[in-house]
Design a protein around this motif. Structure first.
Motif, PDB file in Angstrom:
ATOM      1  N   ALA A 144       0.832  -1.212   0.000  1.00 20.67           N
ATOM      2  CA  ALA A 144       0.000   0.000   0.000  1.00 20.67           C
ATOM      3  C   ALA A 144       0.863   1.256   0.000  1.00 20.67           C
ATOM      4  O   ALA A 144       0.460   2.281   0.550  1.00 20.67           O
ATOM      5  N   GLY A 145       2.044   1.168  -0.624  1.00 20.74           N
ATOM      6  CA  GLY A 145       2.889   2.349  -0.775  1.00 20.74           C
ATOM      7  C   GLY A 145       2.367   3.233  -1.893  1.00 20.74           C
ATOM      8  O   GLY A 145       1.203   3.129  -2.305  1.00 20.74           O
ATOM      9  N   GLN A 146       3.237   4.093  -2.435  1.00 24.39           N
ATOM     10  CA  GLN A 146       2.809   5.044  -3.456  1.00 24.39           C
ATOM     11  C   GLN A 146       2.290   4.351  -4.711  1.00 24.39           C
ATOM     12  O   GLN A 146       1.256   4.734  -5.256  1.00 24.39           O
ATOM     13  N   VAL A 147       2.991   3.319  -5.165  1.00 21.28           N
ATOM     14  CA  VAL A 147       2.566   2.634  -6.393  1.00 21.28           C
ATOM     15  C   VAL A 147       1.269   1.868  -6.157  1.00 21.28           C
ATOM     16  O   VAL A 147       0.320   1.951  -6.946  1.00 21.28           O
ATOM     17  N   GLY A 148       1.200   1.120  -5.062  1.00 20.32           N
ATOM     18  CA  GLY A 148      -0.008   0.360  -4.758  1.00 20.32           C
ATOM     19  C   GLY A 148      -1.221   1.253  -4.573  1.00 20.32           C
ATOM     20  O   GLY A 148      -2.306   0.963  -5.083  1.00 20.32           O
ATOM     21  N   ALA A 149      -1.042   2.364  -3.848  1.00 17.38           N
ATOM     22  CA  ALA A 149      -2.147   3.291  -3.621  1.00 17.38           C
ATOM     23  C   ALA A 149      -2.596   3.949  -4.920  1.00 17.38           C
ATOM     24  O   ALA A 149      -3.805   4.095  -5.178  1.00 17.38           O
ATOM     25  N   SER A 150      -1.638   4.346  -5.755  1.00 20.15           N
ATOM     26  CA  SER A 150      -1.987   4.980  -7.029  1.00 20.15           C
ATOM     27  C   SER A 150      -2.721   4.007  -7.943  1.00 20.15           C
ATOM     28  O   SER A 150      -3.680   4.384  -8.630  1.00 20.15           O
ATOM     29  N   LEU A 151      -2.279   2.750  -7.953  1.00 20.63           N
ATOM     30  CA  LEU A 151      -2.939   1.741  -8.785  1.00 20.63           C
ATOM     31  C   LEU A 151      -4.361   1.485  -8.289  1.00 20.63           C
ATOM     32  O   LEU A 151      -5.297   1.400  -9.089  1.00 20.63           O
ATOM     33  N   ALA A 152      -4.526   1.373  -6.973  1.00 21.77           N
ATOM     34  CA  ALA A 152      -5.860   1.162  -6.411  1.00 21.77           C
ATOM     35  C   ALA A 152      -6.787   2.318  -6.776  1.00 21.77           C
ATOM     36  O   ALA A 152      -7.946   2.110  -7.161  1.00 21.77           O
ATOM     37  N   GLU A 153      -6.274   3.526  -6.679  1.00 21.60           N
ATOM     38  CA  GLU A 153      -7.080   4.701  -7.001  1.00 21.60           C
ATOM     39  C   GLU A 153      -7.480   4.712  -8.472  1.00 21.60           C
ATOM     40  O   GLU A 153      -8.597   5.115  -8.829  1.00 21.60           O
ATOM     41  N   ALA A 154      -6.563   4.269  -9.336  1.00 22.52           N
ATOM     42  CA  ALA A 154      -6.851   4.252 -10.772  1.00 22.52           C
ATOM     43  C   ALA A 154      -7.892   3.199 -11.140  1.00 22.52           C
ATOM     44  O   ALA A 154      -8.671   3.389 -12.066  1.00 22.52           O
ATOM     45  N   LEU A 155      -7.919   2.090 -10.405  1.00 17.10           N
ATOM     46  CA  LEU A 155      -8.758   0.958 -10.797  1.00 17.10           C
ATOM     47  C   LEU A 155     -10.083   0.880 -10.054  1.00 17.10           C
ATOM     48  O   LEU A 155     -11.026   0.252 -10.531  1.00 17.10           O
ATOM     49  N   VAL A 156     -10.164   1.510  -8.892  1.00 13.59           N
ATOM     50  CA  VAL A 156     -11.347   1.315  -8.050  1.00 13.59           C
ATOM     51  C   VAL A 156     -12.597   1.925  -8.668  1.00 13.59           C
ATOM     52  O   VAL A 156     -13.714   1.468  -8.414  1.00 13.59           O
ATOM     53  N   SER A 157     -12.424   2.933  -9.517  1.00 10.05           N
ATOM     54  CA  SER A 157     -13.578   3.578 -10.132  1.00 10.05           C
ATOM     55  C   SER A 157     -14.059   2.853 -11.379  1.00 10.05           C
ATOM     56  O   SER A 157     -14.990   3.298 -12.038  1.00 10.05           O
ATOM     57  N   GLU A 158     -13.439   1.720 -11.692  1.00 14.60           N
ATOM     58  CA  GLU A 158     -13.757   1.018 -12.934  1.00 14.60           C
ATOM     59  C   GLU A 158     -14.462  -0.312 -12.684  1.00 14.60           C
ATOM     60  O   GLU A 158     -14.291  -1.275 -13.420  1.00 14.60           O
ATOM     61  N   ALA A 159     -15.228  -0.359 -11.610  1.00 14.63           N
ATOM     62  CA  ALA A 159     -16.042  -1.539 -11.290  1.00 14.63           C
ATOM     63  C   ALA A 159     -15.190  -2.781 -11.017  1.00 14.63           C
ATOM     64  O   ALA A 159     -15.608  -3.904 -11.302  1.00 14.63           O
ATOM     65  N   ASN A 160     -13.981  -2.590 -10.479  1.00 14.28           N
ATOM     66  CA  ASN A 160     -13.142  -3.702 -10.060  1.00 14.28           C
ATOM     67  C   ASN A 160     -13.298  -3.931  -8.560  1.00 14.28           C
ATOM     68  O   ASN A 160     -13.554  -2.993  -7.798  1.00 14.28           O
TER      69      ASN A 160
END
Length: 460
Positions: A8-24
């Protein structure tokens, strides 16, 4: 898609933020419950605290129903073990790992019979390549490529006196040679994307994304923007993993000086580099910067692991006369705040790295994804498959495609040739289509549009 993000560092958090709005369905795993709690408060994600390499923790996170795991913890070893366990014990179809050490970037080591990593991401190498590309275009805020380098997109800031400022976008054609075609893919004003058409007038201070065939992009920039001198002298603050890689990459083409505060690290990196000069000292020391000829530098790169030090060093270098400065900034809020002031470019390492990850996560046939403007927008290179019966786009003109607000087709690459499309351009099977999305919530609709569909009836 059911996705496990390990770390849940910078890369993990950024990826989660990018994908969470896409019905994943997103589950984040990290040893530290602190960042997990903050992300759970902000995003619609599930969180599990524990060691991401332990089968029991992965089982608790729901790995048995996962379609994909992305292992981006701080430990290469944990990322590798997690991928191996995910493959051998749980049969997860796709496994991605972040690996910092070049020792692990070996095809045989990552093969299915060993650590079973489908895609390995090396952030330091990605950042090094990205910065080297920026130095080729010193007037640019961002430079990205598509179609294996055949197509280039450059983000620049419009300035008073520029040929486009105060003029409608359609007037760009008047300033280009007849053999050169280009497209303004997007315009951002006051940090927000604006809806554009041929009548949109460019304002000073706008962030403009220009796109053209790679062999023409310099001509386009030269016609539309005041060109800066090539970068010949570079000073780098920080000889860590990123700074050392960048210095090694640039020392054959530029005069490079590196400032490193740790004596042992300075000595180690000095032995690793061939031509670059390594100086032991603080990059925020005004006397040191002046002694090392900061006012004669074309570019100053603040690449330490400390955001505040990078901001201070880059701001000081600019005040002391360096022509252009870049600061590596992990905190997104900092990058937004400082860019455009004394700091020319605030670079988020997570946003540089995330494009490679998103390429392997998107559900359409995606060849490349670039995160733009620190994650505010995306450009996708989609490969068109199927025929008129099995595809929503094959055999259709662009004007016949359903309109997706905030998304536009910026370019088409067909048989290696770049086409700047118009409303009547026909999409063909095998085309590589570059779509610019200024509103990320509509990316799912773009993917769905380009996904092949089964015909309702089949005739044998």
């Amino acid at each position: 898609m059911n996705i496990l993000i390990l770390g849940a560092g910078q890369v993990g958090a950024s990826l989660a933020e990018a994908l969470v709005s896409e019905a994943n369905d997103i589950t984040l795993v990290d040893l530290d419950p602190g960042p997990l709690g903050q992300l759970a408060d902000r995003l619609d994600v599930r969180t599990v605290a524990g060691n991401a390499a332990f089968p029991s923790v992965l089982r608790e996170a729901g790995i048995e129903s996962a379609d994909l795991i992305v292992a981006v913890t701080q430990s290469d070893q944990s990322n590798l073990v997690a991928c191996k366990v995910a493959h051998s014990q749980f049969g997860v179809p796709t496994r991605i790992a972040r690996l910092r050490s070049p020792d692990f970037l070996d095809a045989e080591l990552l093969s299915t019979r060993n650590f079973a990593v489908d895609f390995a991401l090396c952030p330091e190498q990605e950042i090094s390549d990205y910065i080297a590309k920026l130095l080729e275009f010193p007037e640019a805020l961002q430079v990205v490529e598509f179609a294996e380098g055949r197509l280039t997109m450059v983000g620049v800031r419009a300035y008073d006196g520029g040929l486009l400022v105060g003029q409608p976008i359609r007037s760009m054609r008047e300033h280009l040679p007849a053999t050169v075609d280009a497209r303004i893919a997007a315009v951002f004003r006051d940090t927000r994307a604006i809806d554009t058409n041929g009548d949109t007038v460019i304002h000073a201070g706008d962030e403009v994304f220009l796109l053209a065939a790679s062999e023409h992009i310099r001509t386009v920039l030269k016609e539309l923007r005041r060109m800066q001198k090539p970068v010949r002298k570079v000073m780098i603050a920080g000889a860590g993993n990123v700074g050392a890689r960048v210095a090694r990459r640039l020392e054959g083409q530029c005069e490079v000086k590196v400032i490193e505060s740790r004596p042992a690290r300075a000595t180690l990196v000095a032995g690793w580099l061939d031509r670059a000069l390594v100086v032991n000292g603080e990059a925020t020391d005004e006397t040191l910067l002046q002694r090392e000829d900061i006012d004669g530098m074309d570019m100053f790169l603040a690449l330490t692991n400390d955001d505040e030090n990078n901001i201070m060093a880059a701001s000081l270098a600019k005040r002391l006369g360096c022509r252009r400065v870049l600061a590596l900034i992990n905190r997104e809020a900092y990058a937004d705040m400082v860019q455009g002031g004394p700091i020319d470019i605030g670079l988020s390492p997570a946003q540089v790295s995330i494009g490679g990850l998103l390429t392997h996560v998107r559900q359409a046939d995606v060849a490349r994804v670039h995160s733009l403007r620190r994650g505010a927008a995306e450009a996708l290179e989609l490969v068109v498959r199927g025929d008129r019966r099995s595809s929503r786009v094959v055999g259709r003109r662009i004007e016949e495609l359903p309109e997706i607000r905030g998304a536009s087709i910026a370019a088409v690459v067909r048989d290696g040739q770049v086409i700047i499309p118009h409303h009547d351009t026909l999409i063909e099977a095998g085309d590589h289509v570059v779509v610019f999305c200024t509103r990320k919530r509509y990316i799912k609709a773009v993917e769905k549009l380009f996904q092949p569909v089964r015909p309702l009836f089949s005739f044998a």
